[in-house]
Structure formats: C-alpha cells, structure tokens
Design a protein around this motif. Structure first.
Motif: not given
Length: 291
Positions: A51-57, A64-71, A86-93
């Motif tokens: 999943e390619l999500n374009t997130v506006k900060d 920012f573009i977040v790549q996410y694999n649901p599996g 080594g910490v998840p960013c706000r866009h991934i959260l």
C-alpha cells in the motif's frame, strides 16, 4: 520501572510505553502526538501487495510516501526517521492507527531502545558480551545472565525510593561479598594483569638501544670567555681612530670615551672613511678565519 504518563488511551501508545525506555518513549510520544493532529491523506494506491500512502505533514508543509505491507506489517517512510533513530515516525504511526493496530510491529523499532534489551545479553565470568557472541552457554552462564537481569531491574526499582533502601541493598551485597572472599585465594599483581589482558604475559622483555639522533649543527663547541680572550690576544693589533692607540678594538667598540678632534678638511674625512672601510674588511676576514 514506572509507567510514564500517556497522552491518550490508545493501545498503540500504551504498547510504546511498555516497550521503550523512558528517554526513547518521550521521542516516540512526540511522534505519536503529531500523527494524531498534523497529518492528512493526499493519495492512496496499491502495487505488488504494498500500500502506497501519500501523507501531508502540516508542520513541515511536505508530502511523504509511506509503504505498508498488510501481510508482514513491514513499513517504510521517505522521511527516513526509523533508519536514523530506530523509532517509528509519525507518518508510519498514522498508517498503523488507520489500520487499527494495537501493537507496534517488531520491524518498526530497534531492539536496543527497548526495556528488555539487557535481558537477552549473554554473560561469562569476566562480564557481559553481545547477543550471539557465545554459541554454547553452560548453566553457570545462564545463571549469570539471570543475575544481571535482576540487578538491572532492582536498580530501576530503586530510582526515586528512600535512601534507606539503597543502603540496605549495599549492606546485603557487602555481606555476601565478604562471605565469598575467604574461599577465593587473593590474586597477585601478575595474575591480575593476565586476567585484565586475557592472555599470559611474557617474562622475557627485550629492550633495544635507542636510535642515535643527530641534530642540525651538532659538533660545534661553544667557546668560553677565556678561549675568546686567548683568540682575541692572538690577533694583530691595529690603530683605533678614536683613542689613536694600537689595540684589538676600533672606533665602534673603543672602551675609551669619545675624543673630540678639530674639524678636518674633506681629504682627511675621505682618508678616515677609507681607513674605517679597511678596518671593517679586516674584521670580516678575521671572522671568516675564526669560523
């Protein structure tokens, strides 16, 4: 360790408080606050189970573009905060919250920032070594690992407690150490050095002579005052234009006070200048001979 104060009742934030150390959780909590207030979606697409999500900060005024694999729950962001810290960013959260995740995936945090990082450390008689450095661990090493974990957990509990509790723990450790000391023979300095280096020391030490250094200008001896006086006495005497005496000085370094003479004509002055030039040439020749 005590549980830090939470910003919300979200299960994802509670999992971060349980997982991270206090210092890292403050950074994680700041990213979590921004993920709930300053982000909006600007696009969505799917490609190869990703999943390619374009997130506006809004704070940075960037997308920012977040790549996410649901599996596999693996994710990555173009801000590269996770790669740096080594910490998840706000866009991934923000993506995790949108997908209803209640726990942070193991692929989204570094093991070194967790409270359980020290519990997986393997130890030996000399101290701690990294995870995976020891292939075969005997029962004593396993017990040493448990002991290290208990020590770190106890130190975490003592933070913020009364002074008496710390003194009681120090007293117990001291009594236990004194109980063990009679059964352990004292080590010599030689044995302590070998224990520190981890190898046997060499009893034979070969010391080579130092290299001879030659400084620039070496070999020239400085003359003493007596030697200078003897060298000056061996020089021929000459006429001083000031005191009009045969001596080893001239008009410039004459020890007698300046003698005033009546004015002379131009020819006499030229003769004096020639005599002075001759004296200077003789002095230069003498200096060259001395060198």
């Amino acid at each position: 360790q005590s549980t830090p104060q939470l910003f919300s009742k979200s299960a994802l934030e509670s999992d971060g408080a349980r997982l991270f150390t206090h210092a890292i959780f403050e950074e994680f909590q700041e990213e979590y606050k921004c993920s709930t207030n300053t982000l909006t979606s600007r696009g969505f697409s799917e490609s190869n189970n990703m999943e390619l999500n374009t997130v506006k900060d809004a704070l940075r005024n960037r997308n920012f573009i977040v790549q996410y694999n649901p599996g596999t729950l693996e994710s990555s962001c173009t801000c590269k905060l996770f790669e740096r810290r080594g910490v998840p960013c706000r866009h991934i959260l923000w993506i995790y919250l949108g997908n209803g995740l209640e726990k942070i995936p193991e692929s989204s945090f570094a093991k070194r920032w967790t409270k359980d990082a020290l519990r997986d450390i393997k130890s030996n008689h000399k101290g701690c070594v990294g995870v995976g450095d020891v292939d075969i661990i005997d029962k004593k090493q396993i017990e040493m690992t448990k002991l290290w974990s208990e020590v770190h957990e106890t130190m975490g509990v003592l933070i913020g407690r009364e002074k008496e509790h710390v003194e009681d723990l120090c007293k117990l450790i001291k009594e236990f150490r004194e109980k063990l000391l009679p059964s352990v023979p004292p080590m010599t300095k030689h044995q302590e050095l070998e224990e520190l280096l981890g190898c046997a020391t060499n009893n034979e030490i070969t010391i080579l002579p130092p290299k001879i250094s030659k400084n620039k200008g070496s070999g020239k001896r400085m003359l003493s005052n007596k030697a200078k006086a003897v060298a000056c006495a061996s020089k021929p005497k000459r006429m001083c234009n000031n005191c009009k005496q045969m001596a080893h000085h001239d008009k410039r370094n004459c020890p007698n006070p300046f003698v005033e003479r009546p004015p002379q004509n131009v020819d006499d002055e030229e003769e004096e200048e020639e005599e002075e030039e001759e004296e200077e040439e003789e002095e230069n020749e003498d200096d060259e001979l001395e060198d």
